[in-house]
Design an enzyme around this catalytic site. Structure first.
Site, mmCIF file in Angstrom:
data_model
loop_
_atom_site.group_PDB
_atom_site.id
_atom_site.type_symbol
_atom_site.label_atom_id
_atom_site.label_comp_id
_atom_site.label_asym_id
_atom_site.label_seq_id
_atom_site.Cartn_x
_atom_site.Cartn_y
_atom_site.Cartn_z
ATOM 1 N N GLU A 22 0.887 -1.167 0.000
ATOM 2 C CA GLU A 22 0.000 0.000 0.000
ATOM 3 C C GLU A 22 0.915 1.203 0.000
ATOM 4 O O GLU A 22 1.580 1.492 0.990
ATOM 5 C CB GLU A 22 -0.917 -0.040 1.222
ATOM 6 C CG GLU A 22 -2.019 0.999 1.159
ATOM 7 C CD GLU A 22 -1.702 2.201 2.011
ATOM 8 O OE1 GLU A 22 -1.353 3.248 1.403
ATOM 9 O OE2 GLU A 22 -1.786 2.122 3.237
ATOM 10 N N CYS B 166 -2.473 8.320 3.954
ATOM 11 C CA CYS B 166 -2.271 8.002 2.540
ATOM 12 C C CYS B 166 -3.522 8.234 1.706
ATOM 13 O O CYS B 166 -3.438 8.330 0.478
ATOM 14 C CB CYS B 166 -1.796 6.560 2.398
ATOM 15 S SG CYS B 166 -2.861 5.388 3.255
#
Length: 535
Positions: free
Chosen positions: A306, A340
């Site tokens: 990720e 994020c």
């Protein structure tokens, strides 16, 4: 026994400066708070009382390998980002410790994979229960080492614990398959088996949740793990190790090897290239992810990643302005913009642009309060370090030099070097750094657009695609845009999208694989086809 007492004494000496108001002294069986006034300057002592009752058992400084707390040859300091003061000294593991941790994890895997799914489920549930019982202490550790406002830290601990709860249930749902073949005397079976040892490398912005999201799935599948936490926030990973031990997770199943930024590269390479490691799971920057992919390629390891994002937040003319502003506030300023999936660029259609910018600015001024994470009412803590502040500052200066207008904020905050004012820019254009470089800070740049096609083109121009958001009341437009955005996750009239039940991950250079949800456990399982003949 003497060795155990010596280790505890070492931990106490290291933690003598760890967390204001929580000085520790050794005693048989663990560490207890020392009496006397809180050390450090008044800036730190102002919240000493909030940490004074912290469980000594959770304040660990050594590595956790094979079920034992082990010191390293060297230590490194962990700093409070709010003040810059050292919180404590933590074991600085190197290649030797990393390889020992992998060996311990592999030996444990040979036993753990044979443990029944029901028992693995029970142990994960016990770990979850202990997290809930200790949620206040765990939250305060997060705030101390990351600067995250305490209210958000409490939210992270619950989110983190819920991954253990979720995967404790998924552990009992690992099903295989039976395939009917053309041959009457054959049967085809598909088994799902644990892949092996997983190297888990986690970031500082969610120091607890990013661990349990990976580790919960791995342990539920029957894998074992070696966790290398971010050098900025190792205390959360070590506290989780203590609770895993208390829950009865067998020795070697969960290992933690903290290390300094100086050692991070070689430690990461050591665990990612070790032949006993079968899986790499990483959350962090795209640049580092590419390096780890190179390491994985040499021995063809399974990889989940990720990575970075550049989340667009699109507001169409049909949107409800108040709803869009509420979503923008939640999406942009959670964890001071250091997530994020934070919105990185706001694309606002011309007809609603002025109303949105005005309402957004008013909401920022009314609802955002910069301060120390332990202070009640704080919504915006410090950034993790001064380098992060410099990046935001650089993007603001670049935008202003190219014609952007500062609506509110725009500079460092007077509280200290790691604080930056929540900032809103308008008249932003696509040639500015903030539109094609992930910010990871409290900066909201607004780009005006005219057509739906234009907005989609701007949003999809990025080479990353983690999350995207848009606000519209047009049903047909909602379907079109949701399908056309090149991202792994879409928030439609919603600014907060993360949930343990839903798959988390991106497309393009934002990563590989998915975490959480019923799909998360598959990242740690191999399919084996068995052909049974002669029937």
């Amino acid at each position: 026994m003497a060795t155990c007492i010596w280790l505890r004494s070492c931990g106490a000496r290291r933690l003598g400066s760890t967390f204001p108001g929580c000085r520790l002294r050794p005693r048989a069986g663990g560490l207890v708070p020392a009496s006397g006034p809180a050390p450090g300057p008044a800036q730190l002592r102002c919240y000493a009382g909030r940490l004074a009752g912290l469980s000594a058992a959770l304040l660990r400084t050594d590595s956790f390998v094979g079920g034992r707390w082990l010191p390293a040859a060297a230590t490194f300091p962990v700093q409070d980002p709010a003040s810059g003061a050292a919180l404590g000294m933590v074991a600085d593991c190197g290649v030797r410790e990393a390889r020992a941790a992998v060996r311990a994890a592999y030996e444990a895997f040979c036993r753990w994979r044979e443990v029944s799914a029901k028992e693995r489920s029970s142990l994960l549930r016990k770990w979850y229960n202990l997290m809930i019982q200790n949620k206040d202490d765990l939250a305060r550790i997060i705030t101390a080492e990351s600067g995250k406002p305490l209210k958000e830290a409490h939210g992270e601990i619950l989110y983190s614990a819920f991954f253990l709860e979720w995967f404790s249930e998924e552990a009992r749902r690992v099903y295989g398959d039976i395939i009917h073949t053309p041959a009457k005397d054959r049967r085809a079976l598909v088994l799902k088996q644990p892949i092996g040892v997983a190297a888990v490398i986690t970031p500082w912005n969610f120091p607890s949740a990013m661990i349990t999201r990976k580790v919960g799935a791995a342990l539920a599948a029957g894998c074992t793990v070696v966790v290398k936490p971010a050098e900025d926030t190792p205390f959360s990973a070590l506290a989780l190790a203590e609770l895993a031990s208390q829950a009865g997770i067998p020795s070697g199943v969960y290992n933690v090897i903290p290390c300094s930024r100086k050692n991070a590269k070689e430690v990461g390479e050591a665990i990612c290239t070790d032949p006993l490691v079968s899986k790499i799971s990483f959350t962090g920057s795209t640049t580092t992810g590419k390096i780890l992919l190179h390491h994985a390629a040499n021995s063809v390891k399974r990889v989940s990643m990720e990575l970075g994002g550049l989340a667009p937040f699109i507001v169409f003319d049909s949107a409800n302005v108040d709803q869009a502003v509420a979503g923008a506030m939640a999406s942009k300023f959670r964890n001071t913009g250091q997530t994020c999936v934070c919105s990185n660029q706001f694309l606002v259609q011309r007809g609603i642009h002025d109303a949105f910018v005005k309402a957004f600015a008013e909401a920022m001024k009314k609802n955002l309060r910069v301060g120390n994470g332990f202070e009640e009412g704080t919504t915006q803590g410090p950034l993790i370090n001064e380098k992060a502040v410099e990046k935001v500052e650089k993007q603001v200066n670049d935008a202003v030099s190219k014609g952007a207008t500062v609506v509110t904020g725009g500079k460092r905050h007077q509280l200290g070097k790691n604080f930056f004012e929540p900032t809103l820019l308008c008249n932003v254009t696509q040639d500015m750094l903030c539109t094609h470089e992930e910010t990871f800070g409290p900066l909201a740049p607004v780009i005006k657009f005219d057509t739906e096609e234009e907005a989609i083109a701007i949003a999809n121009a990025a080479d990353v695609g983690l999350a995207g958001y848009f606000y519209s009341q047009d049903p047909a437009q909602i379907w079109r845009v949701a399908e056309q955005l090149e991202v792994g996750m879409v928030g439609v009239n919603e600014g907060l999208i993360s949930s343990v039940e839903c798959p988390f991950g991106g497309v393009k250079q934002s990563g590989l694989g998915r975490e959480g949800s019923k799909y998360g456990i598959d990242e740690y399982l191999e399919l084996k086809y068995v052909c049974y003949g002669g029937l």
